[in-house]
Design an enzyme around this catalytic site. Structure first.
Site, PDB file in Angstrom:
ATOM      1  N   HIS A 102      29.443  17.258   1.348  1.00 35.03           N
ATOM      2  CA  HIS A 102      29.449  16.679   2.689  1.00 35.03           C
ATOM      3  C   HIS A 102      30.866  16.586   3.232  1.00 35.03           C
ATOM      4  O   HIS A 102      31.097  16.795   4.432  1.00 35.03           O
ATOM      5  CB  HIS A 102      28.795  15.299   2.675  1.00 35.03           C
ATOM      6  N   CYS A 103      31.814  16.311   2.368  1.00 33.70           N
ATOM      7  CA  CYS A 103      33.205  16.142   2.790  1.00 33.70           C
ATOM      8  C   CYS A 103      33.825  17.429   3.320  1.00 33.70           C
ATOM      9  O   CYS A 103      34.750  17.379   4.143  1.00 33.70           O
ATOM     10  CB  CYS A 103      34.055  15.640   1.630  1.00 33.70           C
ATOM     11  N   ILE A 104      33.352  18.590   2.864  1.00 35.28           N
ATOM     12  CA  ILE A 104      33.985  19.850   3.247  1.00 35.28           C
ATOM     13  C   ILE A 104      33.235  20.552   4.385  1.00 35.28           C
ATOM     14  O   ILE A 104      33.560  21.687   4.734  1.00 35.28           O
ATOM     15  CB  ILE A 104      34.119  20.810   2.045  1.00 35.28           C
TER      16      ILE A 104
END
Length: 368
Positions: A353-355
């Site tokens: 999700h962070c990338i």
């Protein structure tokens, strides 16, 4: 149309006000009828940034690039993927990504699109714009070099899309929305004095209403141990649909995350969303703790991406991998579940999700 926003606290750009409050006349998404859609709504694209920071990935940069490429190719099976790439890394990225991913030349210093890319908002006619939050490299860290504070500008310029500038620090990983007026976040992150000094919960609730169309904020206390962002909610909890929250479930009383989980359960047990519906919880097992370079990684299955028709989630060579995938399939019965080994990402401080950053379907609102 502009709105006058009054906040108690220190403006991240202008410093402390003389009388304890500052007021800013701004054009906002709310004044133009835009709100933030839920991640599971239809997308036109996913945005990512090719990893380039050796300092961030602490000796696993080659492995991180392979994982980024695998995530990008998996998402590209379901929706278009745009990868921002430094010109000197163009050939490397093209060779690893193949032809399914569209490359976009940009100046990049790091690779966490969730936090540095714009957050997209949309109106009832399907017109889409982007919010450019103040990004300071997660605020609480001394900035020793450049960060991707200009990434939102580059993406919105590429899309010829309207840009709303926000007068406060925020990262996309610190919030989740249900698309119906409810947002979930943590006090640890948003009330961090090195991000927005003096801001209160009431201030943020006003700002979320103004920029994202939020009526109800669900406040959790803390994020997971080992989270370098200091409390991003997207590693702890997320909406699966309105009224249902997926929660990282730690069952070991000796683990610091046990108290985090128990506190989150207690807070959500009595919570209702913006539609007046009681919140339900679906628990996802926490993988066993693992360390990289002597530091605990904030491993969690919660940090997944929802492309059109699928779920792209992590695996960790852990006994809980299969159980987490099965639960995810029960929660999302009509989506294809794709699990990707993700330890190199978490060694760098984040997950799938962070990338990634979703661009909801619609037509771009032209720039001001």
């Amino acid at each position: 149309m502009t709105q006058l926003i009054q906040i108690q606290g220190e403006h991240p750009l202008a410093g402390p006000p003389a009388n304890g409050f500052f007021s800013i006349p701004v054009r906002t998404p709310q004044s133009d009828g835009l709100t933030m859609p839920a991640e599971w709504e239809e997308h036109d694209a996913c945005w990512m940034v090719w990893p380039c920071s050796r300092e961030c990935f602490k000796g696993v940069l080659p492995e991180a690039k392979q994982t980024y490429a695998e995530v990008a190719r998996a998402i590209a099976d379901f929706e278009p993927v745009y990868m921002l790439v430094n010109p000197e890394q163009w050939t490397e990225a093209r060779n690893l990504l193949g032809s399914a991913v569209t490359l976009v030349k940009a100046t990049c210093f790091d690779s966490w699109a969730r936090d540095s890319a714009p957050t997209f908002v949309r109106d009832k006619k399907g017109k889409v714009a982007g919010i450019d939050w103040v990004f300071t490299g997660w605020g609480h860290y001394p900035i020793t070099g450049p960060c991707d504070e200009g990434m939102a500008i580059e993406i919105l310029r590429h899309l010829s899309m309207r840009r709303y500038t926000a007068p406060f620090i925020l990262e996309g990983g610190s919030i989740h929305v249900d698309g119906k007026g409810t947002l979930i976040t943590t006090e640890q992150c948003l009330l961090d004095p090195k991000r927005n000094a003096g801001y209160t919960k009431a201030d943020f609730e006003t700002l979320f209403k103004t920029y994202l169309g939020i009526d109800t904020v669900l406040w959790l206390a803390n994020g997971l141990e080992g989270d370098e962002t200091t409390g991003h909610v997207d590693i702890l909890a997320t909406f699966a649909r309105p009224g249902l929250i997926l929660l990282n479930n730690c069952i070991d009383p000796d683990d610091a995350n046990f108290a985090v989980t128990q506190d989150a359960k207690q807070r959500l047990a009595g919570a209702v969303d913006a539609c007046g519906k009681a919140i339900e919880i679906a628990e996802i097992p926490q993988p066993a703790p693992q360390k990289w370079n002597g530091e605990r990684m904030d491993l969690s299955y919660i940090n997944f991406y929802i492309p059109n028709g699928a779920i792209i989630m992590s695996s960790f060579n852990d006994p809980a991998d299969d159980q987490a995938k099965e639960i995810m399939q029960q929660v999302f019965p009509n989506r294809t579940i794709v699990q990707i080994p993700s330890l190199p990402l978490f060694a760098g401080g984040g997950g799938i999700h962070c990338i990634t950053q979703q661009q909801p379907s619609g037509t771009a609102l032209p720039p001001f």
